[in-house]
Scaffold this motif. Structure first.
Motif, PDB file in Angstrom:
ATOM      1  N   ALA A 115     -43.127 -47.038   6.812  1.00 28.74           N
ATOM      2  CA  ALA A 115     -43.909 -47.047   5.571  1.00 28.74           C
ATOM      3  C   ALA A 115     -45.398 -47.166   5.889  1.00 28.74           C
ATOM      4  N   MET A 116     -45.721 -48.017   6.864  1.00 26.27           N
ATOM      5  CA  MET A 116     -47.118 -48.170   7.271  1.00 26.27           C
ATOM      6  C   MET A 116     -47.654 -46.835   7.802  1.00 26.27           C
ATOM      7  N   ALA A 117     -46.833 -46.170   8.607  1.00 26.73           N
ATOM      8  CA  ALA A 117     -47.251 -44.892   9.185  1.00 26.73           C
ATOM      9  C   ALA A 117     -47.484 -43.870   8.068  1.00 26.73           C
ATOM     10  N   TYR A 118     -46.628 -43.898   7.082  1.00 30.47           N
ATOM     11  CA  TYR A 118     -46.765 -42.964   5.961  1.00 30.47           C
ATOM     12  C   TYR A 118     -48.096 -43.229   5.236  1.00 30.47           C
ATOM     13  N   CYS A 119     -48.363 -44.501   4.990  1.00 30.67           N
ATOM     14  CA  CYS A 119     -49.597 -44.854   4.266  1.00 30.67           C
ATOM     15  C   CYS A 119     -50.826 -44.447   5.067  1.00 30.67           C
ATOM     16  N   ARG A 120     -50.708 -44.590   6.378  1.00 29.05           N
ATOM     17  CA  ARG A 120     -51.836 -44.203   7.229  1.00 29.05           C
ATOM     18  C   ARG A 120     -52.083 -42.693   7.121  1.00 29.05           C
ATOM     19  N   ASP A 121     -50.980 -41.942   7.187  1.00 30.88           N
ATOM     20  CA  ASP A 121     -51.104 -40.471   7.139  1.00 30.88           C
ATOM     21  C   ASP A 121     -51.528 -39.966   5.770  1.00 30.88           C
ATOM     22  N   LYS A 122     -51.099 -40.671   4.729  1.00 29.50           N
ATOM     23  CA  LYS A 122     -51.379 -40.185   3.363  1.00 29.50           C
ATOM     24  C   LYS A 122     -52.381 -41.089   2.672  1.00 29.50           C
ATOM     25  N   SER A 123     -53.377 -41.491   3.399  1.00 30.03           N
ATOM     26  CA  SER A 123     -54.303 -42.491   2.857  1.00 30.03           C
ATOM     27  C   SER A 123     -55.021 -42.011   1.595  1.00 30.03           C
ATOM     28  N   ARG A 124     -54.961 -40.706   1.336  1.00 31.35           N
ATOM     29  CA  ARG A 124     -55.667 -40.219   0.142  1.00 31.35           C
ATOM     30  C   ARG A 124     -54.747 -40.134  -1.072  1.00 31.35           C
ATOM     31  N   GLU A 125     -53.519 -40.552  -0.898  1.00 27.61           N
ATOM     32  CA  GLU A 125     -52.600 -40.527  -2.050  1.00 27.61           C
ATOM     33  C   GLU A 125     -53.117 -41.497  -3.112  1.00 27.61           C
ATOM     34  N   ARG A 126     -52.886 -41.160  -4.369  1.00 26.23           N
ATOM     35  CA  ARG A 126     -53.490 -41.909  -5.476  1.00 26.23           C
ATOM     36  C   ARG A 126     -53.017 -43.376  -5.545  1.00 26.23           C
ATOM     37  N   LEU A 127     -51.721 -43.580  -5.481  1.00 24.90           N
ATOM     38  CA  LEU A 127     -51.209 -44.948  -5.645  1.00 24.90           C
ATOM     39  C   LEU A 127     -50.624 -45.460  -4.327  1.00 24.90           C
ATOM     40  N   LEU A 128     -51.475 -46.024  -3.537  1.00 26.51           N
ATOM     41  CA  LEU A 128     -51.014 -46.613  -2.267  1.00 26.51           C
ATOM     42  C   LEU A 128     -51.519 -48.043  -2.186  1.00 26.51           C
ATOM     43  N   PHE A 129     -50.632 -48.954  -1.809  1.00 29.12           N
ATOM     44  CA  PHE A 129     -51.067 -50.341  -1.658  1.00 29.12           C
ATOM     45  C   PHE A 129     -51.946 -50.468  -0.422  1.00 29.12           C
ATOM     46  N   ASN A 130     -52.786 -51.488  -0.416  1.00 29.60           N
ATOM     47  CA  ASN A 130     -53.586 -51.693   0.793  1.00 29.60           C
ATOM     48  C   ASN A 130     -52.726 -52.367   1.876  1.00 29.60           C
ATOM     49  N   PHE A 156     -27.953 -56.254  11.119  1.00 24.92           N
ATOM     50  CA  PHE A 156     -28.487 -54.894  11.151  1.00 24.92           C
ATOM     51  C   PHE A 156     -29.653 -54.723  10.180  1.00 24.92           C
ATOM     52  N   LEU A 157     -29.482 -55.269   8.965  1.00 20.14           N
ATOM     53  CA  LEU A 157     -30.488 -55.039   7.925  1.00 20.14           C
ATOM     54  C   LEU A 157     -31.877 -55.534   8.330  1.00 20.14           C
ATOM     55  N   LYS A 158     -31.904 -56.660   9.040  1.00 22.53           N
ATOM     56  CA  LYS A 158     -33.205 -57.211   9.423  1.00 22.53           C
ATOM     57  C   LYS A 158     -33.930 -56.233  10.334  1.00 22.53           C
ATOM     58  N   TRP A 159     -33.174 -55.678  11.262  1.00 19.20           N
ATOM     59  CA  TRP A 159     -33.745 -54.698  12.186  1.00 19.20           C
ATOM     60  C   TRP A 159     -34.166 -53.450  11.399  1.00 19.20           C
ATOM     61  N   ALA A 160     -33.287 -53.020  10.497  1.00 14.04           N
ATOM     62  CA  ALA A 160     -33.582 -51.812   9.714  1.00 14.04           C
ATOM     63  C   ALA A 160     -34.849 -52.003   8.873  1.00 14.04           C
ATOM     64  N   TYR A 161     -35.014 -53.197   8.293  1.00 13.17           N
ATOM     65  CA  TYR A 161     -36.210 -53.457   7.488  1.00 13.17           C
ATOM     66  C   TYR A 161     -37.480 -53.324   8.341  1.00 13.17           C
ATOM     67  N   ARG A 162     -37.406 -53.794   9.564  1.00 13.16           N
ATOM     68  CA  ARG A 162     -38.595 -53.709  10.418  1.00 13.16           C
ATOM     69  C   ARG A 162     -38.936 -52.248  10.697  1.00 13.16           C
ATOM     70  N   VAL A 163     -37.908 -51.468  10.979  1.00 16.38           N
ATOM     71  CA  VAL A 163     -38.143 -50.037  11.231  1.00 16.38           C
ATOM     72  C   VAL A 163     -38.733 -49.389   9.971  1.00 16.38           C
ATOM     73  N   CYS A 164     -38.185 -49.735   8.812  1.00 15.81           N
ATOM     74  CA  CYS A 164     -38.680 -49.176   7.547  1.00 15.81           C
ATOM     75  C   CYS A 164     -40.132 -49.584   7.320  1.00 15.81           C
ATOM     76  N   TYR A 165     -40.436 -50.821   7.668  1.00 16.26           N
ATOM     77  CA  TYR A 165     -41.796 -51.321   7.466  1.00 16.26           C
ATOM     78  C   TYR A 165     -42.800 -50.471   8.258  1.00 16.26           C
ATOM     79  N   PHE A 166     -42.477 -50.243   9.534  1.00 16.06           N
ATOM     80  CA  PHE A 166     -43.410 -49.481  10.361  1.00 16.06           C
ATOM     81  C   PHE A 166     -43.497 -48.017   9.902  1.00 16.06           C
TER      82      PHE A 166
END
Lengths: 173, 455
Positions: A71-86, A59-69
């Motif tokens: 997190a990516m979506a969050y970074c895309r939406d909040k691209s102006r946040e101060r501390l975001l990894f590339n 289950f965890l492997k699947w859950a990590y993939r969902v979390c990854y996407f």
């Protein structure tokens, strides 16, 4: 009955996976205060997609993939946040799953290491977390400068972290 | 401390300048070790947070004796809310004849039910308090929050997490309780289960107070009857998987046993602090199902060898000979048989780990005290022993068997090769002598190998 069975397994796995999922999301989001919101989105998505999960897979492997996407979506939406990894780094980190040690195992290791610290140092460290005080507030309370206290906390956490890792190495998951 | 490691902690505190953040990001891209360090520090940060603020603990399932229950963590509520919400939106509900017959300060999340309400067949989350369900099968189920459960039908209750006490006065097999590790089929009884989901498995603590109950696992292909007074810990991953059934030697006051490493070892006032009945080995292997199974087999073999060895030890204590022969000489056939079974048997003892053949650790307790010095919380730790103790006596018995065998061998050398031959034939004796010599060498190698296996 089969549906109920699968539902029960799913809820069980999702509940168990929460600490690890949170750690994974926090890593990708540089420990952003929005970590819990993203985790919530992950939980929602996992629920909606629950029938996609093959109960014979981890289950965890699947859950990590969902979390990854998520997190990516969050970074895309909040691209102006101060501390975001590339994105390159997020992708790199996304492929590196947290280690196998459970939250409980880490807590036991931590308690052993805490007991090795001198009492005043242990108290300073725990106080930092216990009351969620800022370093400035704590420094005022302790009668030291914020910079000195900050350095002390860094050293203590470094020492604790080193001890925990050594402890976990001697008790592999 | 390297500068990058210092920046990692600053990042975790979100107290890092923009330029330092970029510097750290570059370092992360280059160094896998630094990324690993960051991940580990984040986990330590999470543990420290939950440790000092239990309401944020990721696994805060409270002990059964706590008076003040810690609040579930935020994510648990969210997860539950999502699940309850989503399920209610999708799952059809059907009327049941199961009703709430009494309540004690119930606090629900999602669907709210009150005394006298009919319980819908859908997942429910009782956050706190107690409720009693009455089933038409003349069964009462007392559920104590926090608990996730669902009335499947008029004869079946499913509990995913929490504590439930069942009193069944109806016909045998007219009520069953589903848990994540298997199904309890009531044969006319009163029993209690406490279900706790750990990270890799679920444990179900079961106590039969009256009558009998049947436990079925692996999709009902394996069953076990539990009788009055039986106390078991059932461990598994889901109902289709094998469940490990272990006797629970603890007492009712041993809530810590459910997860000795979790903060559920808390008690509110300290008076209820008890030493739970589990060993350092239980703690060391907690969560590692494979290692637990391996060790339970080793333990069984150790016990079997110990039983045989003990017979000889007892015999040696009371041994006296009118013919002036030694114990080793008198017990030679038994000693040789035992040694030969070990070195030539179906088990390769040399592969055993040192820690599985003796006691290398003990449990110590880390105590938390309040300002008045009263102990409020005890958490068990594994403390490695400087000098290992006998433990399951596997190693000590192997050494003892070797020592007996060496005594026999010495006598053989002293009395000549023909000594063990029924015809006094030196050739016969030589064969036996050589075989024993090989057995001693093999036993020595086995013992040395075990002592080297320190992993």
């Amino acid at each position: 009955m089969k549906e109920n069975e699968d539902y029960s397994i799913f809820v069980n796995e999702l509940t168990k996976a929460q600490p690890k999922m949170r750690g994974y999301v926090a890593k990708l989001l540089a420990n952003s205060p929005s970590t819990d919101d993203v985790l919530q989105e992950c939980n929602k998505l996992l629920w909606i997609k629950r029938t996609d999960w093959d109960t014979n897979t981890i289950f965890l492997k699947w859950a990590y993939r969902v979390c990854y996407f998520q997190a990516m979506a969050y970074c895309r939406d909040k691209s102006r946040e101060r501390l975001l990894f590339n994105p390159e780094l997020i992708e790199m980190m996304g492929q590196e799953n947290p280690d196998e040690h459970t939250h409980s195992e880490r807590e036991v290791a931590m308690e052993q290491c805490l007991s090795k610290l001198k009492e005043p140092n242990r108290e300073i460290l725990l106080e930092r977390y216990r009351n969620n005080l800022s370093v400035e507030q704590m420094a005022e309370k302790e009668g030291v400068t914020a910079n000195a206290l900050s350095q002390k906390l860094l050293r203590l956490r470094y020492k604790l972290q080193h001890c925990i890792q050594e402890n976990l190495k001697s008790n592999p998951a | 401390m390297k500068p990058e490691e210092q920046l990692v902690w600053k990042l975790i505190d979100r107290d890092i300048s923009k330029s330092d953040f970029h510097k750290l990001q570059e370092s992360f891209l280059k160094s896998k070790d630094l990324r690993k360090y960051y991940q580990d520090c984040l986990e330590t940060h999470a543990v420290l947070s939950s440790y000092t603020r239990p309401e944020r603990n990721p696994l805060p399932f409270p002990s059964v004796q706590q008076e003040k229950k810690p609040r579930p963590p935020a994510w648990l509520g969210w997860a539950a809310a999502v699940l309850v919400f989503a399920y209610f939106g999708l799952a059809p509900t059907k009327p049941s004849q199961v009703a709430i017959s009494s309540t004690e300060h119930p606090e629900w999340r999602g669907t709210q039910l009150s005394m006298g309400d009919t319980v819908p067949s859908q997942p429910l989350y009782l956050k706190n308090g107690k409720i009693k369900l009455k089933f038409p099968s003349n069964t009462f189920a007392n559920i104590e929050g926090p608990a996730y459960f669902q009335v499947i039908d008029d004869q079946t209750l499913e509990v995913i997490e929490g504590k439930v006490d069942i009193a069944h006065q109806g016909k045998p097999r007219s009520f069953s309780l589903l848990t994540p590790v298997g199904e309890f089929i009531d044969l006319g009884t009163r029993f209690e289960v406490i279900i706790k989901n750990l990270e890799r498995q679920t444990t179900v603590l079961t106590k039969v107070t009256e009558g009998k109950v049947e436990f079925a696992s692996e999709n009902k292909s394996k069953t076990k009857i539990l009788s009055e007074g039986d106390k078991f810990i059932l461990t598994g991953t889901h109902r289709g998987a094998p469940a490990i059934i272990q006797e629970w030697s603890g007492t009712e006051e041993d809530p810590d046993l459910i997860d000795p490493q979790s903060p559920s070892a808390d008690t509110t006032h300290g008076q209820n602090l008890k030493t739970p009945a589990f060993s350092a080995m239980d703690l060391m292997l907690q969560g590692n199902l494979k290692a637990q199974m391996k060790y339970s087999m080793i333990e069984a073999i150790a016990q079997s060898i110990d039983e045989k060895a003990q017979i000889l030890i007892d015999a040696e204590k009371v041994f006296s000979s009118e013919q002036n022969i030694s114990f080793a000489e008198a017990a030679m056939p038994e000693i040789e048989a035992m040694a030969h079974a070990i070195v030539e048997g179906c088990i390769d003892f040399s592969k055993l780990s040192f820690w599985s053949t003796c006691q290398t650790a003990e449990i110590t307790w880390f105590e938390h005290k309040d300002k008045s010095g009263k102990v409020t919380r005890r958490v068990p730790h594994v403390q490695h022993l400087k000098i290992p103790e006998e433990g399951n006596r596997m190693l000590v018995n192997l050494e003892r068997i070797k020592s007996w065998l060496q005594s026999v061998h010495l006598i053989h050398e002293q009395k000549g090769l023909g000594w063990v031959s029924s015809f006094g034939c030196p050739e016969d004796g030589k064969l036996i002598y050589l075989r024993r010599k090989n057995d001693i060498a093999a036993l020595s190698d086995t013992i040395a190998s075990i002592k080297r296996n320190l992993e």
